[in-house]
Design a protein around this motif. Structure first.
Motif, short mmCIF file in Angstrom:
data_model
loop_
_atom_site.label_atom_id
_atom_site.label_comp_id
_atom_site.label_asym_id
_atom_site.label_seq_id
_atom_site.Cartn_x
_atom_site.Cartn_y
_atom_site.Cartn_z
N ARG A 253 0.51 -0.92 0.55
CA ARG A 253 -0.03 0.36 0.17
C ARG A 253 0.86 1.21 0.03
NH1 ARG A 253 -1.08 1.18 4.80
NH2 ARG A 253 -0.60 -0.11 5.51
N ASP A 254 0.58 2.17 -0.63
CA ASP A 254 1.06 3.45 -1.40
C ASP A 254 0.46 4.41 0.30
OD1 ASP A 254 2.11 6.35 -1.25
OD2 ASP A 254 3.78 5.26 -3.42
N SER A 259 -3.27 1.68 -2.09
CA SER A 259 -3.24 0.12 -1.96
C SER A 259 -2.84 -0.37 -3.23
CB SER A 259 -3.41 -0.85 -1.29
OG SER A 259 -5.04 -1.05 -1.75
N TRP A 260 -1.70 -1.15 -4.58
CA TRP A 260 -2.00 -1.90 -5.22
C TRP A 260 -3.02 -2.49 -6.04
CZ3 TRP A 260 3.68 -4.62 -5.54
CH2 TRP A 260 4.40 -3.89 -5.47
N GLN A 263 -6.36 0.11 -6.15
CA GLN A 263 -6.64 0.72 -7.23
C GLN A 263 -7.17 0.25 -8.41
OE1 GLN A 263 -6.60 3.73 -6.43
NE2 GLN A 263 -7.03 3.97 -4.17
N SER A 264 -5.92 -1.09 -8.57
CA SER A 264 -5.32 -1.69 -9.87
C SER A 264 -7.21 -2.02 -9.43
CB SER A 264 -5.34 -2.75 -9.62
OG SER A 264 -5.08 -2.98 -10.88
N VAL A 290 -1.26 -5.82 -11.10
CA VAL A 290 -0.74 -5.98 -10.04
C VAL A 290 0.55 -7.08 -10.31
CG1 VAL A 290 -1.07 -7.17 -7.47
CG2 VAL A 290 -3.07 -5.06 -8.34
N LYS A 293 3.44 -5.14 -10.61
CA LYS A 293 3.86 -4.05 -10.24
C LYS A 293 5.41 -3.70 -9.74
CE LYS A 293 -0.81 -1.56 -10.01
NZ LYS A 293 -0.04 0.19 -10.14
N GLY A 295 7.86 -3.18 -6.80
CA GLY A 295 7.80 -2.63 -5.48
C GLY A 295 9.31 -2.06 -5.20
N GLN A 304 4.10 -8.74 -6.24
CA GLN A 304 2.51 -9.21 -5.74
C GLN A 304 1.49 -9.56 -6.68
OE1 GLN A 304 0.56 -5.69 -2.89
NE2 GLN A 304 -1.36 -6.63 -3.46
#
Length: 324
Positions: A253-254, A259-260, A263-264, A290, A293, A295, A304
């Motif tokens: 989670r940014d 969160s990835w 948001q996706s 996802v 992505k 990290g 993830q």
């Protein structure tokens, strides 16, 4: 039964290869010997009403016609009792509210719930029998661009969405007291009963929480992890559970952008609901996005993989069928 004359005949032939069956039901041989083409005798072998035309259609869809389409309940755990703060979770809650209200759902949020409060709130939303409990969970309702105090008693529609944003461990999500609530218990709270307003209706659970402490191949400083210190239907039918990560692993989670996974998910719902894609297809695109992505600046160091862990949907679920 109900799969056509040829299939029925082949099945009868197969039965006659068993001596005990042949001796017990001698009429089977007579039926086959009389006429191999369509005849009253052969027709009787397959009970009336079981023909092909009455079988369920492969593309049968859940009918979402109520206004609103249903409830979208968000449990948003940000401030934990040990002063841990899940930064970025409000961004996730806002995006979920925007997308599901656009899709026609009434969006409600319960903020910062202990394990027991989460359990009680979910039981309340499953039944909606005890109206006095609405204020007990500090329920907020999405109105335009923000959450406001909810005054109106909610009602179920043709679908139910439950979004849980919290810390977690394998098979559980945590309340702000760090006590675990099993995902299995959450979904079983909504099992079908004769009294349930959600019997036969789709129930989708979207869970943003770690499921363990492993990192899928280093977490950079700007990422945080959601981890802790028929006439009748089966009880558990019509359920779909999508989780941010696979078992034993972290979900990222940014602290600014959210969160990835969530948001996706919201982006894919916005883009693909316009062309009326079904939820399973959309979630497949979410899983792929996802998985792409990174990290870490080092390629492949922090990854993830989102997962659809439970899917007992009996029909195709298109959340945007009412949209032009």
């Amino acid at each position: 039964m109900g799969k056509g004359e040829d299939t029925c005949k082949k099945f009868l032939d197969l039965l006659l290869t068993d001596k005990d069956v042949e001796e017990t039901y001698p009429d089977l041989k007579d039926i086959l010997l009389k006429n191999t083409s369509r005849s009253p005798e052969t027709a009787q072998a397959c009970p009336p009403g079981n023909n092909e035309s009455k079988r369920p259609k492969k593309e049968e869809k859940y009918q979402l016609k109520s206004q609103p389409l249903g409830l979208c309940v968000i449990i948003n755990n940000e401030n934990f009792m040990d002063y841990t703060k899940r930064r970025g979770t409000d961004k996730d809650a806002q995006r979920l509210a925007e997308v599901f209200s656009w899709l026609g759902f009434k969006v409600l949020m319960c903020k910062d719930q202990t394990r027991d409060k989460m359990d009680q709130a979910l039981n309340y939303f499953a039944s909606l029998n005890e109206n006095s409990q609405l204020q007990e969970f500090s329920v907020k309702e999405w109105f335009g661009t923000e959450f406001i105090d909810s005054q109106q008693v909610p009602k179920h529609g043709d679908a139910f969405i439950c979004c849980i944003l919290s810390h977690g461990e394998e098979g559980v999500v945590c309340g702000i007291d760090w006590k675990p609530l099993s995902i299995k218990r959450i979904t079983r709270t909504f099992k079908a009963t004769e009294e349930s307003a959600l019997r036969g209706k789709p129930k989708v659970f979207l869970i943003q929480a770690c499921q363990g402490g492993k990192v899928q191949r280093g977490v950079p400083d700007d990422l945080e992890a959601d981890a802790s210190p028929s006439s009748s239907s089966p009880e558990y039918a019509d359920v779909l559970v999508a989780i941010a990560t696979v078992e034993e692993h972290k979900a990222f989670r940014d602290p600014v952008d959210g969160s990835w996974f969530i948001q996706s998910l919201c982006q894919q719902l916005e883009e693909r609901c316009k062309s009326h894609e079904d939820i399973e297809t959309i979630l497949r695109h979410v899983k792929y996005e996802v998985s792409q992505k990174e990290g870490s600046s080092e390629s492949g160091a922090v990854k993830q993989m989102a997962e659809v862990r439970n899917n007992t949907l009996l029909k195709t679920l298109v959340l945007s069928a009412h949209l032009p």
